[in-house]
Motif scaffolding. Structure first.
Motif, PDB file in Angstrom:
ATOM      1  N   ALA A 409       1.232   1.491  -6.700  1.00 16.34           N
ATOM      2  CA  ALA A 409       1.123   0.234  -7.271  1.00 16.34           C
ATOM      3  C   ALA A 409       1.271  -1.026  -6.270  1.00 16.34           C
ATOM      4  O   ALA A 409       0.541  -1.962  -6.321  1.00 16.34           O
ATOM      5  N   ARG A 422       6.975   0.343 -17.202  1.00 15.49           N
ATOM      6  CA  ARG A 422       7.214   0.153 -18.817  1.00 15.49           C
ATOM      7  C   ARG A 422       7.460   1.212 -19.359  1.00 15.49           C
ATOM      8  O   ARG A 422       7.043   2.426 -18.873  1.00 15.49           O
ATOM      9  N   GLU A 433       4.524   3.971 -18.124  1.00 16.07           N
ATOM     10  CA  GLU A 433       3.275   3.240 -17.686  1.00 16.07           C
ATOM     11  C   GLU A 433       3.836   2.361 -16.430  1.00 16.07           C
ATOM     12  O   GLU A 433       4.709   1.997 -16.439  1.00 16.07           O
ATOM     13  N   GLU A 435       1.991  -0.416 -14.251  1.00 16.72           N
ATOM     14  CA  GLU A 435       1.037  -1.323 -14.045  1.00 16.72           C
ATOM     15  C   GLU A 435       0.765  -2.062 -12.634  1.00 16.72           C
ATOM     16  O   GLU A 435       1.845  -2.688 -12.477  1.00 16.72           O
ATOM     17  N   HIS A 437      -1.782  -5.286 -10.756  1.00 13.28           N
ATOM     18  CA  HIS A 437      -2.554  -6.260 -11.141  1.00 13.28           C
ATOM     19  C   HIS A 437      -3.702  -6.378 -10.036  1.00 13.28           C
ATOM     20  O   HIS A 437      -4.276  -7.507  -9.363  1.00 13.28           O
ATOM     21  N   SER A 487      -8.131   1.645 -16.047  1.00 15.04           N
ATOM     22  CA  SER A 487      -8.374   0.662 -15.027  1.00 15.04           C
ATOM     23  C   SER A 487      -9.767  -0.265 -15.356  1.00 15.04           C
ATOM     24  O   SER A 487     -10.426   0.210 -16.021  1.00 15.04           O
ATOM     25  N   THR A 493      -4.660  -1.681 -12.767  1.00 10.91           N
ATOM     26  CA  THR A 493      -4.720  -0.335 -12.983  1.00 10.91           C
ATOM     27  C   THR A 493      -3.522   0.049 -13.624  1.00 10.91           C
ATOM     28  O   THR A 493      -2.452  -0.495 -13.323  1.00 10.91           O
ATOM     29  N   THR A 494      -3.397   0.884 -14.847  1.00  6.33           N
ATOM     30  CA  THR A 494      -2.274   1.505 -15.386  1.00  6.33           C
ATOM     31  C   THR A 494      -2.177   2.906 -15.440  1.00  6.33           C
ATOM     32  O   THR A 494      -3.105   3.421 -16.039  1.00  6.33           O
ATOM     33  N   TRP A 496      -0.401   6.348 -16.741  1.00  2.00           N
ATOM     34  CA  TRP A 496       0.656   6.463 -17.900  1.00  2.00           C
ATOM     35  C   TRP A 496       0.928   8.007 -17.798  1.00  2.00           C
ATOM     36  O   TRP A 496       0.136   8.785 -17.488  1.00  2.00           O
TER      37      TRP A 496
END
Length: 502
Positions: A409, A422, A433, A435, A437, A487, A493-494, A496
């Motif tokens: 990330a 998260r 998760e 995440e 940006h 994504s 993109t996330t 999980w």
């Protein structure tokens, strides 16, 4: 050589099917022969005996009822003249002929003197009333004449026996004997067993021809069935040999909707995966050779420069030595990642599952990024519930997976400088998760994002070993956790994964 010898020794699935179907055919023919030759006569005789017994019981019941009502059935007048109740025996005869299932039979009714008082004859030839047999037989046989059979019934009570044929052209005869309740009358009901003898003769004549025809038909059917059944197996065998020779693009056509069809589909899927794995292996060799060659070339080049040119220029020497150290660190990181991936995927490093709080682990991992976030002006946003998040996993492996996802990330952090960790409860247990940006991942790249050394087009030129997500995938698979990525290009993109609590 061993495979060829094994192939010569084995009769193959087709031969096995042929043998199996032929053995089944022979077994069925043997069972049919046994039933027709060994059981037909006993079963037929038992069935006829049941019908004769019903007829005899019916006659005795009618006679007992008449005697109980005071009806005189017969007597012998002076001079040995037989006098019978014609009205009763006429009515009895009507009931015998109309109510029974037998079409050919003989009924013999006699009194205590062993003389016939009434006879209903419906047989072309009745051995019961012939006198061609000897007068005496052994204990296991009947007397031959009707008078002697009547005597046998009066002495032994109820019986059912088979009379042997009176002459070679005749047939055996089944006799059932009954007596009235007062013992005054003896009732013999008999019928010939000619039908079972004729049936046995016909079967003995027809059975060999029928067996030959059935066996020939079974052999033909077995040949066609084995051809149809083994065809997809032969296709699979040929395709497997092509794969062994390096042709991974082979495809097996099948239209079957059974287990063999499923096997063909699985084989095609396997061939595609092998082809893809082979391509990835070639890519791996190319990428590893490139990734190793670059730092090694730089290390060698700058080391030669320090040795031959830089000399006492401390500033240039320090700069070049720093480059050597950085490239050595890069090379070390690459080798460490390859070793780590190898240990995780091969199962050499076993996961030791324990119960722990995932929220606490996420909080501890996030603290490691405070310094780098402060240095670069980034923000790691931690979104955790107030309650505990109990899970059952290997905490060290989960920590490694979080570091890989958070590191990924950071490499793709967006203009806002924010990435998020998260964790929350869900139906399966705990959902975690990570995440960012950043620029996002194209839809064409998403299916391969966890593959080793795979880089999307947007990652071209970025530093890194390209193994972090592959290691993370191997960790999740070893735990049996579901995982994935979502994504949107230009938005972020996330990544999980779902953890279980037991």
């Amino acid at each position: 050589m061993r495979q060829q010898e094994k192939k010569r020794r084995s009769i193959g699935i087709r031969g096995q099917l042929m043998w199996f179907l032929c053995l089944i055919c022979l077994l069925l023919l043997g069972m049919f022969w046994f039933l027709s030759t060994q059981l037909l006569e006993p079963l037929y005789t038992k069935h006829i005996q049941k019908q004769l017994t019903e007829e005899a019981d019916l006659i005795v019941t009618k006679m007992d009822e008449a005697i109980a009502s005071g009806t005189t059935l017969s007597y012998w007048a002076f001079g040995g003249i037989k006098v019978t109740n014609e009205e009763f025996f006429s009515q009895l005869g009507s009931e015998i002929y109309s109510g029974g299932e037998l079409s050919s039979f003989c009924v013999d009714i006699s009194d205590a003197t062993l003389r016939t008082i009434k006879k209903y004859e419906n047989l072309s030839y009745c051995s019961l009333h012939q006198k061609s047999f000897p007068d005496t037989l052994d204990d296991d046989a009947f007397y031959s004449t009707a008078r002697q059979v009547r005597q046998y019934c009066r002495e032994n009570g109820e019986f059912a026996r088979v009379l042997p044929a009176a002459k070679p052209s005749a047939y055996n005869q089944l006799v059932v004997g009954r007596m009235t309740s007062d013992g005054a009358y003896t009732v013999l009901v008999s019928t010939t067993l000619m039908h079972v003898s004729e049936a046995g003769t016909v079967l003995s004549t027809v059975l060999p021809l029928a067996a030959a025809l059935i066996f020939a038909f079974s052999m033909s059917a077995a040949w066609l069935f084995s051809e149809w059944f083994t065809k997809p197996l032969r296709q699979l065998s040929g395709a497997a040999r092509q794969v062994a020779q390096g042709n991974y693009a082979v495809h097996v056509e099948t239209r079957r909707n059974d287990e063999l069809g499923d096997l063909a589909e699985d084989f095609n899927h396997m061939a595609k995966e092998v082809q893809r794995a082979s391509q990835m292996q070639r890519d791996l060799l190319a990428n590893v050779s490139h990734d190793l060659r670059t730092p090694l070339t730089l290390i060698k080049g700058y080391a030669e420069t320090v040795r031959d040119i830089t000399g006492d220029d401390k500033a240039h020497r320090d700069e070049q030595m720093n480059i050597i150290v950085d490239e050595a660190d890069r090379l070390t990181a690459l080798v460490s990642s390859v070793m780590e991936l190898s240990k995780v995927t091969s199962g050499a490093e076993k996961c030791e599952k324990v119960h722990f709080d995932m929220a606490q682990l996420c909080d501890e991992v996030s603290e490691r990024y405070d310094a780098i976030c402060t240095q670069n002006g980034w923000q790691l946003r931690l979104e955790l519930p107030e309650e505990e998040l109990p899970v059952y996993a290997d905490p060290n492996m989960m920590q490694r997976a979080l570091h890989n996802l958070l590191g990924n990330a950071m490499h793709h952090i967006g203009a806002d400088g924010v990435f998020v960790l998260r964790a929350e409860k869900c139906a399966e247990g705990v959902r975690v998760e990570v995440e960012d940006h950043g620029p996002g991942i194209a839809a064409d790249d998403l299916p391969y994002i966890f593959d080793r050394y795979y880089r999307s087009r947007s990652d071209a030129g970025r530093q890194g070993t390209g193994l972090g997500l592959s290691i993370t995938k191997a960790i999740f698979q070893q735990h049996g956790f579901r995982f994935g990525v979502q994504s949107t290009v230009g938005k972020g993109t996330t990544f999980w994964f779902l953890m279980t609590s037991r």
